[in-house]
Design a protein around this motif. Structure first.
Motif, PDB file in Angstrom:
ATOM      1  N   UNK A  53      48.801  61.761  36.246  1.00 29.56           N
ATOM      2  CA  UNK A  53      47.937  61.062  37.210  1.00 29.56           C
ATOM      3  C   UNK A  53      48.302  59.577  37.297  1.00 29.56           C
ATOM      4  N   UNK A  54      49.606  59.315  37.193  1.00 29.67           N
ATOM      5  CA  UNK A  54      50.090  57.953  37.336  1.00 29.67           C
ATOM      6  C   UNK A  54      50.055  57.122  36.081  1.00 29.67           C
ATOM      7  N   UNK A  55      49.565  57.665  34.965  1.00 28.51           N
ATOM      8  CA  UNK A  55      49.410  56.887  33.740  1.00 28.51           C
ATOM      9  C   UNK A  55      50.236  57.494  32.616  1.00 28.51           C
ATOM     10  N   UNK A  56      51.072  56.694  31.903  1.00 24.26           N
ATOM     11  CA  UNK A  56      51.834  57.230  30.775  1.00 24.26           C
ATOM     12  C   UNK A  56      50.911  57.721  29.655  1.00 24.26           C
ATOM     13  N   UNK A  81      51.868  69.091  37.134  1.00 25.33           N
ATOM     14  CA  UNK A  81      52.384  68.859  38.481  1.00 25.33           C
ATOM     15  C   UNK A  81      53.495  69.875  38.702  1.00 25.33           C
ATOM     16  N   UNK A  82      53.778  70.285  39.946  1.00 27.99           N
ATOM     17  CA  UNK A  82      54.870  71.255  40.150  1.00 27.99           C
ATOM     18  C   UNK A  82      56.189  70.828  39.538  1.00 27.99           C
ATOM     19  N   UNK A 110      63.912  53.429  33.678  1.00 26.67           N
ATOM     20  CA  UNK A 110      63.031  54.054  34.680  1.00 26.67           C
ATOM     21  C   UNK A 110      62.880  55.546  34.415  1.00 26.67           C
ATOM     22  N   UNK A 111      61.949  56.155  35.120  1.00 26.31           N
ATOM     23  CA  UNK A 111      61.662  57.572  34.909  1.00 26.31           C
ATOM     24  C   UNK A 111      62.634  58.494  35.649  1.00 26.31           C
ATOM     25  N   UNK A 112      63.570  57.928  36.404  1.00 24.33           N
ATOM     26  CA  UNK A 112      64.432  58.747  37.255  1.00 24.33           C
ATOM     27  C   UNK A 112      65.237  59.774  36.467  1.00 24.33           C
ATOM     28  N   UNK A 113      65.568  59.479  35.209  1.00 20.42           N
ATOM     29  CA  UNK A 113      66.382  60.394  34.414  1.00 20.42           C
ATOM     30  C   UNK A 113      65.574  61.145  33.363  1.00 20.42           C
TER      31      UNK A 113
END
Length: 626
Positions: A53-56, A81-82, A110-113
């Motif tokens: 929900x947007x929070x670590x 989340x899917x 970043x969270x991209x990886x």
């Protein structure tokens, strides 16, 4: 022997069965994930980090076994989340580290990886069972029936042994006469090669030898033998336990397509709204014959772009009772799925972006018609935004495999052009190849990485032999292809040393006459033997088909990695040139076991201090360690 630092003292996680409970989770499911932490890494504790929900959120991982060399930790990822992302936090002396799909970092990332779990079903299992084989029908095999066919006005007849044109109008109009019956007559070659999926470039009639400019989707090109020939090929392929995939252009048709003809004849027709009409832009086609300006693929007037903002396009291509993508999955054709041409452009122009909607809808229709059907996209650059797992099952992995492999294997000062770049392919060290592969693999869920179509070339690229220049380096490249995670894809002819300096020039015919004599200038029997052995090796090893990937060593001229399942560990060593060699930890070898040489000539010696890898090169070594 010079000992180089290996990477096996770094914590590791991937999405394979060793680390993640297999299966497709549902929303709300807790999925246990494990991480391997070598004792030499200095880690004192491990946490799981997710973003909900947007929070670590941070949760301490629990000990989950280990031995004298490494500790294992486990934690539960709640699939909220899917596509649910996670990574690991490592407490180490003097600070902390993050572990994500690109490796271990001593800084914020970043969270991209981040690693990903997805509720979307993976690609059907058959897609990754073995080799996928790409055939460009005009150039593969010509049956006797081709001699009696009347040629259309666009076709310029060529003798079977003629060199293909590499550019100019002739590149698209040279006609060699390969057909579907010819492919059917040569299925023994595919079976001996270990092919599990036959992928055909388009079979619809057009005004070119490549047929990406379809004139209709309602029939198979008579030059290929028509509908009956495709049905007969499909039955023959399936009788051998193989699968058959077609090629569809969802982005455009040809300007000779019956839909486009009706669109031009009647602006009030349903067909008129199926195309993108525009007055300005670099892709707009302005003709001198009074036709209103329209959008063409990259501005080519022969390839008018379909408009996915209109219901009629959806109905005819995907949703209608007899929609194109559905019709050919049914008998008598029985295709097992589609590869989608320029999937990255479909439904995209300016502010319009319906590409993912198209991918999801095409996949849903395929699955409705054929529950185990497959969908693969063509995408030449970063496809990660389109590969969450609910649309394309996989992508033609040019960015994450082909380009980095080329840049490692190409000789210095090569003049072979890069794919869609205005310079020759540059020679780079293995560190650049591995970093690129890790970055692209980390950007998608593991189930996508495990199904990606990895290629050393296609009908749009230079030939591998022309790129690397030697049979030895072709073997190194092929070993990488058959031992790396994903589906190995081979363009017909690469397995016998075909040459060509660009896509058009590389669309050479198969020298079946030389094959019947045991080889020749256009049929390298030794290279064919390499491909057959490597294909059989992959089929014989669960670790090579479905195991995780742990990089063990990266030297400028050599790499080593481990493919692992719960019951098997395979070490792969690849060298493009002589190098100093290395020593790997002895505990990689199962207690009481000896390395089993599965393929290659690189020497591996067990000593009291480790596994000594000789600096042979160019060379390949594949060993079963456990």
């Amino acid at each position: 022997m010079t000992t180089h630092d290996h990477l096996l003292d770094q914590p590791h996680h991937d999405g394979s069965e060793v680390f993640v409970t297999p299966g497709t989770p549902a929303l709300g499911d807790p999925v246990p994930v494990r991480v391997r932490v070598p004792k030499g890494s200095g880690a004192r504790g491990v946490w799981l980090r997710t973003v909900r929900d947007g929070e670590p959120r941070m949760a301490a991982a629990r000990p989950d076994g280990g031995d004298a060399h490494e500790d294992w930790f486990a934690a539960d990822v709640v699939v909220h989340h899917p596509v649910t992302s996670y990574r690991f936090f490592l407490d180490v002396p003097g600070g902390y580290r993050w572990l994500d799909g690109r490796g271990v970092h001593d800084r914020e990332v970043p969270d991209a990886a981040s690693f990903r779990l997805t509720t979307h079903a993976p690609a059907p299992g058959w897609l990754t069972e073995g080799l996928a084989y790409q055939v460009f029908p005009d150039r593969f095999a010509r049956s006797a029936a081709a001699d009696a066919r009347e040629l259309p006005s666009w076709a310029v007849p060529a003798a079977w042994d003629d060199e293909p044109a590499g550019s100019g109008p002739l590149a698209g109009t040279q006609y060699y006469g390969g057909d579907l019956a010819g492919i059917r007559e040569r299925l023994d070659h595919l079976e001996a090669l270990g092919v599990r999926t036959l992928y055909l470039t388009p079979v619809f009639p057009g005004r070119s030898n490549h047929r990406y400019d379809a004139a209709t989707f309602d029939a198979v090109d008579p030059l290929l033998g028509g509908d009956a020939a495709l049905g007969a090929l499909s039955r023959a392929v399936h009788a051998r336990g193989m699968r058959l995939m077609g090629d569809i252009t969802t982005n455009h048709t040809g300007d000779g397509h019956e839909w486009f003809a009706r669109a031009l004849a009647d602006p009030a027709s349903p067909e008129h709204e199926m195309y993108v009409w525009a007055d300005a832009g670099p892709d707009v086609v302005h003709r001198a014959d009074g036709v209103p300006p329209y959008v063409g693929w990259l501005g080519h007037g022969s390839l008018p772009k379909l408009d996915w903002a209109t219901r009629e396009t959806w109905r005819r291509m995907v949703t209608g009772d007899d929609a194109v993508v559905a019709r050919y999955l049914r008998e008598p054709f029985g295709l097992d799925g589609w590869r989608v041409d320029v999937a990255n452009m479909t439904g995209r122009r300016g502010s319009a972006d319906r590409a993912l909607d198209v991918a999801r809808a095409v996949r849903a229709r395929i699955v409705a018609e054929r529950p185990d059907g497959a969908l693969v996209a063509e995408h030449f650059h970063d496809a990660s935004a389109d590969l969450a797992g609910d649309g394309w099952h996989a992508n033609m992995n040019y960015a994450g495999f082909t380009r980095p492999a080329w840049s490692w294997l190409v000789p210095a000062a090569s003049t072979v052009p890069s794919l869609d770049l205005p310079v020759p392919v540059p020679r780079r060290p293995a560190s650049a190849m591995v970093a690129t592969m890790r970055e692209f693999a980390a950007a998608v869920p593991w189930q996508v990485t495990a199904a990606q179509w990895n290629m050393l070339g296609s009908h749009d690229t230079p030939r591998l032999r022309s790129l690397v220049g030697s049979r030895d380096l072709v073997e190194v490249a092929a070993a990488l292809l058959f031992t790396y995670p994903g589906t190995p894809v081979v363009l017909a002819g690469d397995e016998v040393g075909a040459t060509g300096t660009n896509g058009e020039h590389g669309r050479v015919t198969m020298a079946w006459d030389q094959a019947s004599r045991g080889g020749g200038p256009r049929w390298d029997a030794a290279t064919l033997g390499v491909y057959r052995r490597l294909s059989a090796l992959r089929s014989s090893s669960g670790a090579l088909r479905a195991g995780g990937l742990r990089w063990a060593l990266v030297h400028d001229d050599a790499v080593a990695y481990l493919r692992e399942t719960p019951g098997e560990r395979v070490l792969v060593v690849l060298a493009r040139a002589p190098w100093p060699g290395t020593r790997l930890p002895r505990h990689l070898l199962a207690p009481g076991a000896h390395p089993e040489v599965l393929y290659g000539d690189v020497a591996l010696t067990v000593t009291g201090s480790g596994l000594e890898v000789a600096g042979d090169g160019p060379g390949v070594g594949v060993f079963r360690l456990a």
